[in-house]
Design an enzyme around this catalytic site. Sequence first.
Site, PDB file in Angstrom:
ATOM      1  N   SER A   1       1.909  -9.648  -1.019  1.00 17.06           N
ATOM      2  CA  SER A   1       1.517  -8.232  -0.910  1.00 17.06           C
ATOM      3  C   SER A   1       1.669  -7.660   0.492  1.00 17.06           C
ATOM      4  CB  SER A   1       0.076  -8.054  -1.396  1.00 17.06           C
ATOM      5  OG  SER A   1      -0.790  -8.921  -0.693  1.00 17.06           O
TER       6      SER A   1
ATOM      7  N   GLU B   1     -10.171   5.543   2.960  1.00 16.33           N
ATOM      8  CA  GLU B   1     -10.918   4.398   3.476  1.00 16.33           C
ATOM      9  C   GLU B   1      -9.906   3.292   3.724  1.00 16.33           C
ATOM     10  OE1 GLU B   1     -10.409   4.901   0.261  1.00 16.33           O
ATOM     11  OE2 GLU B   1      -9.411   2.965   0.007  1.00 16.33           O
TER      12      GLU B   1
ATOM     13  N   LYS C   1       0.817  -1.222   0.000  1.00 14.30           N
ATOM     14  CA  LYS C   1       0.000   0.000   0.000  1.00 14.30           C
ATOM     15  C   LYS C   1       0.853   1.277   0.000  1.00 14.30           C
ATOM     16  CE  LYS C   1      -4.053  -2.082   0.173  1.00 14.30           C
ATOM     17  NZ  LYS C   1      -5.016  -2.001  -0.914  1.00 14.30           N
TER      18      LYS C   1
HETATM   19  C1  LIG Z   1      -1.647  -7.074   2.334  1.00 14.61           C
HETATM   20  C2  LIG Z   1      -2.788  -6.782   1.421  1.00 14.61           C
HETATM   21  N1  LIG Z   1      -2.848  -7.415   0.246  1.00 14.61           N
HETATM   22  C3  LIG Z   1      -3.856  -7.200  -0.631  1.00 14.61           C
HETATM   23  C4  LIG Z   1      -4.894  -6.328  -0.315  1.00 14.61           C
HETATM   24  C5  LIG Z   1      -6.015  -6.166  -1.296  1.00 14.61           C
HETATM   25  O1  LIG Z   1      -5.993  -4.950  -1.954  1.00 14.61           O
HETATM   26  P1  LIG Z   1      -5.600  -4.838  -3.487  1.00 14.61           P
HETATM   27  O2  LIG Z   1      -6.452  -5.826  -4.213  1.00 14.61           O
HETATM   28  O3  LIG Z   1      -5.920  -3.440  -3.827  1.00 14.61           O
HETATM   29  O4  LIG Z   1      -4.153  -5.148  -3.613  1.00 14.61           O
HETATM   30  C6  LIG Z   1      -4.878  -5.632   0.908  1.00 14.61           C
HETATM   31  C7  LIG Z   1      -5.947  -4.691   1.251  1.00 14.61           C
HETATM   32  O5  LIG Z   1      -6.082  -4.186   2.294  1.00 14.61           O
HETATM   33  C8  LIG Z   1      -3.795  -5.867   1.797  1.00 14.61           C
HETATM   34  O6  LIG Z   1      -3.725  -5.267   2.964  1.00 14.61           O
END
Ligand SMILES: Cc1ncc(COP(=O)(O)O)c(C=O)c1O
Length: 399
Positions: free
Chosen positions: A375, A109, A87
């Site tokens: 992620s 948000e 993020k």
């Molecule tokens: C660690 C992590 N991965 C993935 C996501 C999913 O979001 P996005 O699909 O925008 O990557 C989030 C959302 O809060 C997250 O915290």
Amino acid sequence: MQHENGFFGPYGGQFVPEEVKPMLDELYDVFMEFYNDLNFIKEYDYYLKYYAGRPNPLYYCSNLSNFLGGAKIYLKREDLNHLGAHKINNTLGQILLAKRMGKKKIIAETGAGQHGVATAATAALMGMECTIYMGAVDVERQRLNVFRMEMMGAQVVAAQSGQRTLKEAVDEAIGAWVRDGSAYYLLGSAVGPHPYPLMVRQFQSVVGREAREQILAAEGRLPSACIACVGGGSNAIGLFSGFLEDTQVQLIGVEPAGRGLQYGQHAATLCLGEPGVMHGFYSYMLRDDLGNPAEVYSISAGLDYPSVGPEHAYLKDIGRAQYVAVTDQDAVDAFFMLSRLEGIIPALESSHAIAHAIQLAPTLSSEAILVVNLSGRGDKDVEQVERLVRRGELRIPTL
Ligand SMILES: Cc1ncc(COP(=O)(O)O)c(C=O)c1O
């Protein structure tokens, strides 16, 4: 940039009240001006390197790969960024835009709290006021992240309407922004009206650029597939964007099948949804019988959203990317397997992508390479998983 007037094929656009359009148009102009400005890019790169800690590594999971057999699994280590998720790539970019626009107040948000934490941190860094809207259910699920946001000076407002999760947080954040046009709305995923999906994709594209260079350096060839979880779709589009032109590389987005694919028990929007408008943009969405946004569910607070980024909708329709879904239990199994075999605790969101890689790897030859976007890190989820295991609602897998 692969979009036309804010549309990816038929998806995207600005389905917003007339008074919001000038705010979005101003944002687009500012983004286009600064994204092509070397001084802006220099400042953004500076913060990515010295604040977020980029580049992060592409890690070869030798234990996991040997255990499963078949493809080699690499992880893009977004979990090693400052604050523990992808993020920050987006919040740094957007906070610098807000600064150039002379904004003093940030609205955002959050679902899992990771975007809220990243926004609170960058607002603190820039000396800006910050208000984060978060569904009341998520406030409960992700209590530690609420405290982290407050420590960094943000005010956290619990959204009490509807299902009290991410959709309602977005509803309330948009409402607050429309009421106070002097604030900057820092959206956390590749969703929302144009230009947000485009901006967020561009700020997350560093993930795919680095991963492409790193896999070429490590293996001298491109991967067979790139795999990422999909909530709104920002970490996935960030990774995919580095490989879009490499048509031999399969792109696979993994959605939450939750407790199963019955109504209200999942958030597998691209797998089971239909095109429609929500939150100001046209994309796939899950609806109830009356055509309203459906109830959604996932064990992971960052994935339970009834729509999805418009670029993913387009990539699905043209067949460039494939979307699959894995259940809560699959994700939890992956959560434990990566922890046990590699000593890496993944976020529950990322565990969905890992779960699919675990299913896919043994079906492929040892020549195949999978790049999975890790992620985020799972520290935020440990308490929740421990509680569910203790109550007997989840089981710890045996290897
Ligand atoms: C660690 C992590 N991965 C993935 C996501 C999913 O979001 P996005 O699909 O925008 O990557 C989030 C959302 O809060 C997250 O915290």
